[in-house]
Each structure stands twice: as C-alpha cells, then as structure tokens.
Design a protein around this motif. Structure first.
Motif, PDB file in Angstrom:
ATOM      1  N   GLU A   1     -94.605  19.679  38.216  1.00 44.74           N
ATOM      2  CA  GLU A   1     -93.122  20.245  38.029  1.00 44.74           C
ATOM      3  C   GLU A   1     -92.359  20.320  38.993  1.00 44.74           C
ATOM      4  O   GLU A   1     -90.945  20.502  38.591  1.00 44.74           O
ATOM      5  CB  GLU A   1     -93.141  21.816  37.508  1.00 44.74           C
ATOM      6  CG  GLU A   1     -93.432  22.932  38.738  1.00 44.74           C
ATOM      7  CD  GLU A   1     -95.161  22.594  39.399  1.00 44.74           C
ATOM      8  OE1 GLU A   1     -95.860  21.884  38.815  1.00 44.74           O
ATOM      9  OE2 GLU A   1     -95.000  23.237  40.532  1.00 44.74           O
TER      10      GLU A   1
ATOM     11  N   TYR B   1     -97.967   9.488  35.731  1.00 46.97           N
ATOM     12  CA  TYR B   1     -97.443  10.392  34.703  1.00 46.97           C
ATOM     13  C   TYR B   1     -98.362  11.867  34.798  1.00 46.97           C
ATOM     14  O   TYR B   1     -97.666  12.712  34.407  1.00 46.97           O
ATOM     15  CB  TYR B   1     -97.783   9.695  33.321  1.00 46.97           C
ATOM     16  CG  TYR B   1     -99.066   9.811  32.815  1.00 46.97           C
ATOM     17  CD1 TYR B   1     -99.535  10.819  32.052  1.00 46.97           C
ATOM     18  CD2 TYR B   1     -99.959   8.901  33.025  1.00 46.97           C
ATOM     19  CE1 TYR B   1    -100.590  10.715  31.476  1.00 46.97           C
ATOM     20  CE2 TYR B   1    -101.017   8.807  32.379  1.00 46.97           C
ATOM     21  CZ  TYR B   1    -101.679   9.873  31.846  1.00 46.97           C
ATOM     22  OH  TYR B   1    -103.223   9.989  31.356  1.00 46.97           O
TER      23      TYR B   1
ATOM     24  N   VAL C   1     -92.998  13.879  36.812  1.00 46.37           N
ATOM     25  CA  VAL C   1     -92.271  13.810  35.679  1.00 46.37           C
ATOM     26  C   VAL C   1     -91.771  12.554  35.730  1.00 46.37           C
ATOM     27  O   VAL C   1     -90.763  12.236  36.560  1.00 46.37           O
ATOM     28  CB  VAL C   1     -91.297  15.120  35.533  1.00 46.37           C
ATOM     29  CG1 VAL C   1     -90.111  14.757  34.184  1.00 46.37           C
ATOM     30  CG2 VAL C   1     -91.839  16.484  35.452  1.00 46.37           C
TER      31      VAL C   1
ATOM     32  N   GLN D   1     -99.704  13.774  24.773  1.00 42.71           N
ATOM     33  CA  GLN D   1     -98.213  13.585  24.577  1.00 42.71           C
ATOM     34  C   GLN D   1     -97.750  13.767  26.152  1.00 42.71           C
ATOM     35  O   GLN D   1     -98.132  14.784  26.816  1.00 42.71           O
ATOM     36  CB  GLN D   1     -97.865  14.956  23.892  1.00 42.71           C
ATOM     37  CG  GLN D   1     -96.065  14.531  23.497  1.00 42.71           C
ATOM     38  CD  GLN D   1     -95.572  16.059  23.148  1.00 42.71           C
ATOM     39  OE1 GLN D   1     -95.808  16.922  23.619  1.00 42.71           O
ATOM     40  NE2 GLN D   1     -94.836  15.682  22.082  1.00 42.71           N
TER      41      GLN D   1
ATOM     42  N   GLU E   1     -94.494  14.326  28.631  1.00 49.36           N
ATOM     43  CA  GLU E   1     -93.174  14.864  28.740  1.00 49.36           C
ATOM     44  C   GLU E   1     -92.432  14.080  29.670  1.00 49.36           C
ATOM     45  O   GLU E   1     -92.790  14.249  30.936  1.00 49.36           O
ATOM     46  CB  GLU E   1     -93.027  16.164  29.015  1.00 49.36           C
ATOM     47  CG  GLU E   1     -93.962  17.292  27.742  1.00 49.36           C
ATOM     48  CD  GLU E   1     -93.553  18.771  28.279  1.00 49.36           C
ATOM     49  OE1 GLU E   1     -93.247  18.931  29.195  1.00 49.36           O
ATOM     50  OE2 GLU E   1     -93.669  19.390  27.106  1.00 49.36           O
TER      51      GLU E   1
ATOM     52  N   GLU F   1     -91.628  11.804  18.530  1.00 54.57           N
ATOM     53  CA  GLU F   1     -91.989  12.461  19.578  1.00 54.57           C
ATOM     54  C   GLU F   1     -93.642  12.592  19.918  1.00 54.57           C
ATOM     55  O   GLU F   1     -94.034  13.469  20.512  1.00 54.57           O
ATOM     56  CB  GLU F   1     -91.224  13.384  19.972  1.00 54.57           C
ATOM     57  CG  GLU F   1     -89.928  13.086  20.226  1.00 54.57           C
ATOM     58  CD  GLU F   1     -89.159  14.347  20.908  1.00 54.57           C
ATOM     59  OE1 GLU F   1     -88.155  13.840  22.027  1.00 54.57           O
ATOM     60  OE2 GLU F   1     -89.275  15.549  20.638  1.00 54.57           O
TER      61      GLU F   1
ATOM     62  N   VAL G   1     -94.514  10.682  23.045  1.00 52.82           N
ATOM     63  CA  VAL G   1     -93.502  10.856  24.172  1.00 52.82           C
ATOM     64  C   VAL G   1     -92.516  11.949  23.763  1.00 52.82           C
ATOM     65  O   VAL G   1     -91.954  11.667  22.707  1.00 52.82           O
ATOM     66  CB  VAL G   1     -92.785   9.669  24.751  1.00 52.82           C
ATOM     67  CG1 VAL G   1     -91.585   9.613  25.621  1.00 52.82           C
ATOM     68  CG2 VAL G   1     -93.805   8.605  25.327  1.00 52.82           C
ATOM     69  N   LYS G   2     -92.269  13.108  24.556  1.00 50.92           N
ATOM     70  CA  LYS G   2     -91.441  14.039  24.379  1.00 50.92           C
ATOM     71  C   LYS G   2     -90.167  14.025  25.557  1.00 50.92           C
ATOM     72  O   LYS G   2     -90.623  14.191  26.841  1.00 50.92           O
ATOM     73  CB  LYS G   2     -92.108  15.335  24.200  1.00 50.92           C
ATOM     74  CG  LYS G   2     -91.255  16.464  23.854  1.00 50.92           C
ATOM     75  CD  LYS G   2     -92.123  17.869  23.510  1.00 50.92           C
ATOM     76  CE  LYS G   2     -90.953  18.891  23.428  1.00 50.92           C
ATOM     77  NZ  LYS G   2     -91.667  20.218  23.687  1.00 50.92           N
ATOM     78  N   VAL G   3     -88.949  13.830  25.204  1.00 48.91           N
ATOM     79  CA  VAL G   3     -87.925  14.010  26.068  1.00 48.91           C
ATOM     80  C   VAL G   3     -87.387  15.331  26.398  1.00 48.91           C
ATOM     81  O   VAL G   3     -87.103  16.120  25.475  1.00 48.91           O
ATOM     82  CB  VAL G   3     -86.819  12.926  25.589  1.00 48.91           C
ATOM     83  CG1 VAL G   3     -85.678  13.218  26.714  1.00 48.91           C
ATOM     84  CG2 VAL G   3     -87.226  11.562  25.514  1.00 48.91           C
ATOM     85  N   VAL G   4     -87.749  15.804  27.695  1.00 46.38           N
ATOM     86  CA  VAL G   4     -87.455  17.206  27.985  1.00 46.38           C
ATOM     87  C   VAL G   4     -86.271  17.409  28.996  1.00 46.38           C
ATOM     88  O   VAL G   4     -86.064  18.524  29.344  1.00 46.38           O
ATOM     89  CB  VAL G   4     -88.728  17.828  28.710  1.00 46.38           C
ATOM     90  CG1 VAL G   4     -89.709  18.014  27.652  1.00 46.38           C
ATOM     91  CG2 VAL G   4     -89.317  17.333  29.618  1.00 46.38           C
TER      92      VAL G   4
ATOM     93  N   LEU H   1     -82.990  20.797  25.587  1.00 49.87           N
ATOM     94  CA  LEU H   1     -83.609  20.055  26.772  1.00 49.87           C
ATOM     95  C   LEU H   1     -84.323  21.243  27.682  1.00 49.87           C
ATOM     96  O   LEU H   1     -83.582  22.617  27.966  1.00 49.87           O
ATOM     97  CB  LEU H   1     -82.664  19.167  27.367  1.00 49.87           C
ATOM     98  CG  LEU H   1     -82.147  18.056  26.792  1.00 49.87           C
ATOM     99  CD1 LEU H   1     -81.081  17.360  27.651  1.00 49.87           C
ATOM    100  CD2 LEU H   1     -83.247  17.060  26.480  1.00 49.87           C
ATOM    101  N   ASP H   2     -85.236  20.896  28.768  1.00 47.80           N
ATOM    102  CA  ASP H   2     -85.758  21.838  29.626  1.00 47.80           C
ATOM    103  C   ASP H   2     -84.756  21.847  30.786  1.00 47.80           C
ATOM    104  O   ASP H   2     -84.676  22.890  31.413  1.00 47.80           O
ATOM    105  CB  ASP H   2     -86.930  21.708  29.977  1.00 47.80           C
ATOM    106  CG  ASP H   2     -88.292  21.823  28.895  1.00 47.80           C
ATOM    107  OD1 ASP H   2     -87.711  22.391  27.836  1.00 47.80           O
ATOM    108  OD2 ASP H   2     -89.356  21.543  29.053  1.00 47.80           O
TER     109      ASP H   2
END
Ligand SMILES: *Cc1c(COP(=O)(O)O)cnc(C)c1O
Length: 397
Positions: free
Chosen positions: A83, A101, A105, A127, A129, A166, A169-172, A210-211
């Motif tokens: 993170e 990966y 990130v 998945q 991120e 997604e 692959v998730k776009v955060v 988004l995060d």
C-alpha cells in the motif's frame, strides 16, 4: 558553518565525494507535512536512491514512487508494504509486471500494459488493483493535451475504461505528472484543480469512486539567483480547502503528491579537487577530479542550452560553485573534468576565486539527479564516495 568544516575534513582524505545533510531533508519534509496535513506524500526514488536518504524519508511516513523493479526492491527491503509502493514507468515488461504486482501498486502507463496485466491476472486467477497514469487534456498553460510518452491520453483512457471488464484488473487510482520544476504556484494550483476534475471524469467512466488520486507535483526548487521558492503555505491552504470539499462526496479519498527534488535537491554537495591547471592560447584551464563521471549535471547543463530541454535536468546553472580557499582574487577560467571527452566541461570562461592545484571545489544542489545521474563507470575511475550527515551529527558512509 558545520557542514563546511565537515567538507574540509573529508576533503583531506577523499578525492571526490557527495555529502548529504539530513537536516535539509527533514526541514523540507516538515514544511510539506505541515502545509498539506491531508496529503499522503510519495518520494520519487529515482531522484536519489541512497540508502540513508531513503531510510530518512521513509521514517517520515513517506510512500515510495518507484520507476523500476530494482527501486521497488529497495523500498520493500526498507520495510514498505504494497500500500506504500507505487510503481509507475513507461515500458514495463511482462517480467517487470509479474515480479512487482504483489509488492506494489502498479500504475499502468499504456492500454497495452493494462492488457498485459489482465493476461497475468487471468493466469494467476486473481484480481489486481491498479492505477492508471493519465496524460490529461490540459497542461500547465492551457486546456490542451500534448503528445507525451508517459501515460494514456485522457480521451483514450475514458473510452477504454468505460468498456473495461474489471474481473481481473480493477482501477482504483489515477496518477498524473506532466511537468517538473515549476516555480509559479498559481500555475501549479490550477493544474491541481484540474486533476480533481479529471478524477471525477475517470470515476464516471469506471462507474464508481476511486481510492486515490496521485497528482504528481510539479513543485520546483530555486536553483539560481532570481528563482523564487514556491509559496508552499498558499499552495497547501488551497489544496486543503479543495480536499475538504472533495471529501464531502469522497469521504475515503486518498490524495497524494509525489516529489523528488523538493525533498532532496538542496541536501547534497558534491566536493572535488583541482588536479591540474594550465594555459592554452590565452585561456586558463582548471581541471577537476571526476566531473562528468562523478557529478554529470554541470557538464550536461553546459550542453543543455544547445541540445535539450528535459526539465529533470532543469537547463543551465542548476548548481552553485564555491571553493574553500577564497583568497579574494578573481580569475577568468574554463573549468573542466579529467575524462578524455570534450563534453566534460563545467563552465567556459567564468570568473571564479583563483584556484590552484589541490584546492577544494564544492558544487551545491547535488542532492537530486546527481550521483544517480552520472555515468560513473565511464573511463573506469575511482567513484566518488557518498556520505550522509545525520541530524544527530553522525557521519554514515
Ligand atoms: C521523477 C518524477 C517525479 C519527481 O519529480 P521532481 O521534479 O524531482 O519532484 C514525480 N513524478 C514522476 C512521475 C516522476 O517521473
């Protein structure tokens, strides 16, 4: 001055060396954290990957912005978790992606990279991120996108993300960075404001919040007389207000700024010696130990005017030159290094305090894009040592 005394002592034992002053790093970090209390900071490791520097910065709760798997390993080995490590860079290979990966990130730099990540995630049946680097439809001057080898053009990103399944692959998050070394804080502020609008556009495309938003930074440092420091207090207060408004609709958003030179640019000095001095057809040449191959920026920047405009190098005069032995007498000289190429040239025909063989010459602003930016393997000379002077007065090698 304490560092001056330290330089004198070290210079009696070492031909050429870098000296990094931790106090300068800590002061810059304190200034940032005080003025941007709601922002998460990232340090751009490529600016200076010295271990002691990294430790000092990460101890201040900075995250790492890494541009290679090697830099990622440095951050990971210093205890940073996934993170806190963000891996941006153009042209990541499948091997780069596979080996990073899980520990960072990944900030995808192109649509084909997202496709490669999808392929990888499918193989490992998970998945991933990720974030996406966007090349926005605006720049520091105008509402106009410019061709860039970094990131995905905003319009292409929007249409791609609208259709992205997604599952794998998730776009955060998003990342933007389109300029370095800007000193005009109203331009920087305008850019920041537009990045928040861009984030909402991307959220609309992906269909959820988004995060995080990594705004890059653009914040420059004064290098030469006449350059003014960016007004961090003002920029910070504008940013804080923007974040608190944004948080009404985005309570969990993490806003990030990525900086390199602002944190370390001023902390370093490069110290070397006069090896030789001679006259040729009316000009006086002073030859220094390890210039191009020790601290390359002076040599690069004398050429920069003619050949480049890359802002990481920040054009000419990005350093100051001083000497420990100032007799008050001035002399017009050409200052050069001791490798066998014409380009190893610090400055032509400048007025300097008179230098003699054995004198110590100090370059300032050698904290960022300095040792890491110098071809030290060129001509196989002894490399400059790197010293780190801690806030507790300890010297680490
Ligand atoms: C190198 C880099 C930075 C750091 O730039 P500075 O001008 O040193 O602050 C920030 N963001 C990205 C994407 C970079 O490549």
């Amino acid at each position: 001055m304490e560092t001056r005394y330290l330089i004198e002592r070290l210079a009696s034992r070492y031909d050429s060396f870098y000296l990094y002053d931790e106090q300068s790093i800590v002061s810059q970090i304190n200034l940032l954290q005080k003025n941007f209390p709601s922002v998460d900071f990232l340090y751009s490791v490529k600016c200076n990957a010295n271990q002691n520097i990294l430790k000092s910065i990460f101890a201040k709760n900075f995250c790492a912005s890494v541009s290679s798997v090697g830099e990622m390993e440095l951050a990971k080995n210093l205890g940073l978790g996934r993170e806190k490590i963000f891996y941006y860079a153009p042209g990541k290979s499948m091997e780069d992606l596979r080996s990073s990966y899980q520990d960072s990130v990944i900030v995808a730099d192109s649509i084909s990279e997202i496709e490669r990540l999808k392929y990888l995630a499918k193989i490992f049946n998970e998945q991933i991120e990720i974030a996406v680097r966007i090349n926005p439809n605006f720049n520091y001057e105008k509402d106009e996108g410019l061709p860039c080898r970094f990131g995905i053009d905003e319009s292409d990103a929007v249409s791609y993300l609208e259709k992205l399944d997604e599952l794998y692959v998730k776009v955060v998050g998003i990342h933007t960075q389109i300029k370095n070394q800007e000193l005009d804080c109203s331009k920087i502020n305008r850019y920041y404001k537009k990045v928040f609008q861009l984030a909402e556009k991307i959220e609309y495309a992906v269909g959820r919040r988004l995060d995080f938003i990594n705004i890059g930074s653009g914040i420059g440092i004064p290098y030469v007389d006449g350059d003014r420091d960016v007004n961090i207090q003002w920029l910070g207060s504008e940013m804080e207000e923007r974040i608190s408004n944004f948080k009404i609709t985005h309570p969990k958003i993490r806003v990030m700024l990525t900086l390199g030179r602002y944190v370390v640019g001023k902390c370093g000095s490069y110290v070397t010696h006069v090896i030789d001095k001679k006259k040729s057809h009316g000009k006086t040449f002073v030859i220094l130990q390890n210039c191009l191959n020790g601290f390359a920026r002076p040599a690069i920047s004398t050429l920069a005017d003619k050949y480049f405009s890359e802002s990481v190098l920040a054009k000419v005069n990005t350093f100051g030159i001083s000497t420990l032995s100032d007799s008050g007498e001035l002399e017009k000289i050409t200052l050069a290094g001791n490798t066998c190429v014409q380009e190893d040239l610090v400055a032509e025909e400048i007025e300097m305090p008179k230098l003699n063989i054995g004198d110590v010459v100090i370059f300032s602003n050698a904290g960022g894009y300095a040792s890491v930016f110098s071809p030290m393997q060129f001509s196989q000379k002894k490399m400059p040592v790197q010293f780190f002077f801690t806030v507790d007065g300890e010297i680490r090698i």
